[in-house]
Design an enzyme around this catalytic site. Sequence first.
Site, mmCIF file in Angstrom:
data_model
loop_
_atom_site.group_PDB
_atom_site.id
_atom_site.type_symbol
_atom_site.label_atom_id
_atom_site.label_comp_id
_atom_site.label_asym_id
_atom_site.label_seq_id
_atom_site.Cartn_x
_atom_site.Cartn_y
_atom_site.Cartn_z
ATOM 1 N N ASP A 1 -18.785 21.631 23.446
ATOM 2 C CA ASP A 1 -18.113 22.603 22.579
ATOM 3 C C ASP A 1 -17.370 23.697 23.349
ATOM 4 O OD1 ASP A 1 -18.580 21.547 20.046
ATOM 5 O OD2 ASP A 1 -20.430 22.690 19.717
ATOM 6 N N HIS B 1 -17.199 30.183 10.591
ATOM 7 C CA HIS B 1 -16.692 31.276 11.439
ATOM 8 C C HIS B 1 -15.533 31.954 10.683
ATOM 9 C CE1 HIS B 1 -18.005 29.289 15.480
ATOM 10 N NE2 HIS B 1 -18.719 30.393 15.329
ATOM 11 N N CYS C 1 -9.790 27.949 17.238
ATOM 12 C CA CYS C 1 -11.052 27.775 17.977
ATOM 13 C C CYS C 1 -10.801 27.480 19.444
ATOM 14 C CB CYS C 1 -11.861 26.624 17.394
ATOM 15 S SG CYS C 1 -12.271 26.809 15.666
HETATM 16 N N1 ARG Z 1 -18.799 22.797 17.279
HETATM 17 C C1 ARG Z 1 -18.485 24.184 17.416
HETATM 18 C C2 ARG Z 1 -19.571 25.006 16.748
HETATM 19 O O1 ARG Z 1 -20.066 24.613 15.734
HETATM 20 C C3 ARG Z 1 -17.155 24.488 16.845
HETATM 21 C C4 ARG Z 1 -16.719 25.898 17.071
HETATM 22 C C5 ARG Z 1 -15.429 26.245 16.391
HETATM 23 N N2 ARG Z 1 -14.967 27.519 16.807
HETATM 24 C C6 ARG Z 1 -14.399 28.451 16.054
HETATM 25 N N3 ARG Z 1 -13.906 29.492 16.628
HETATM 26 N N4 ARG Z 1 -14.373 28.360 14.769
HETATM 27 O O2 ARG Z 1 -19.959 26.046 17.222
#
Ligand code: ARG
Length: 289
Positions: free
Chosen positions: A79, A178, A279
């Site tokens: 990630d 988020h 992201c």
């Molecule tokens: N797989 C990551 C998580 O769940 C994705 C993060 C996405 N990042 C963001 N800034 N929305 O943490």
Amino acid sequence: MSQMSVAAAPTAERTQHPRRYLMCRPDHFTVSYSINPWMEPANPTDTALAVQQWQRLHDTYLELGHEVELIDPVAGLPDMVYTANGGFAIDGRFYAPRFRFEERKGEEPAFIDWARGHGFEVVLPQFTNEGEGDFLLAGDVILAGRGFRSSDDSHREVARVFDREVVSLTLVDPRFYHLDTALSVLDPVVAEGQTPTVAYLPDAFDEASRAELERRFPDAIRVADADGAVFGLNSASDGKNVFISPRATGFEAQLRERGYNPVLIDLSELLLGGGGIKCCTLELRGGAR
Ligand code: ARG
């Protein structure tokens, strides 16, 4: 004061502000665990395709005049490509992340070392927070997401660290966990005291937060569920060019109406990890070059 004209305003002429971003090549991208509803470890991922799509975003930033810094990807941290979660930087001060889930905690030292090595004054957090995934600078204030990842305590902490007003917004839909999946600040730079244009997905917020957004941003772009569901709001903007998913066709039209230039970048492979354009993009304000 002289009388103001009430004639229909012509479409605003938008101004591009060159940005400086931190990105991480998804060399080790895969979905080996699930910490959001998008992640299905049983579904195969194509790392080469993820790299190719990411490269296009990276190259497009450069072609349009932005600077991109790179942090080395670390094996076993799939990630890490989502650098927005790697910190929150304003005026050379870097508030480090403290991830909610064990699976991502290994990223913390990597981002801290990177920031220290690039002239930032790093502030280590006491509370769970996922960086610019949940903190967005909107003019003078910080919009802060809560409900799934960053804690309420981190909202108070970030207010102290940057000595700014923090507006807490509560996320209610697990797909939009988020803040940067549900709200996008379209003007990264505004004159002092001015309010930037924002776009958001009303249904991703609780009622009190929706009311707060309406009060603060009366002429925000309200995005339809269909565009939100394809991560249309997970976008980056330089004040003129707005980097969005090609699937967010309604949002694309809304942006054009407002005089922005939508730049379509497909990150379908990275969406398998629950992330999109924003992201993969951490804005760097200050620090050394
Ligand atoms: N797989 C990551 C998580 O769940 C994705 C993060 C996405 N990042 C963001 N800034 N929305 O943490």
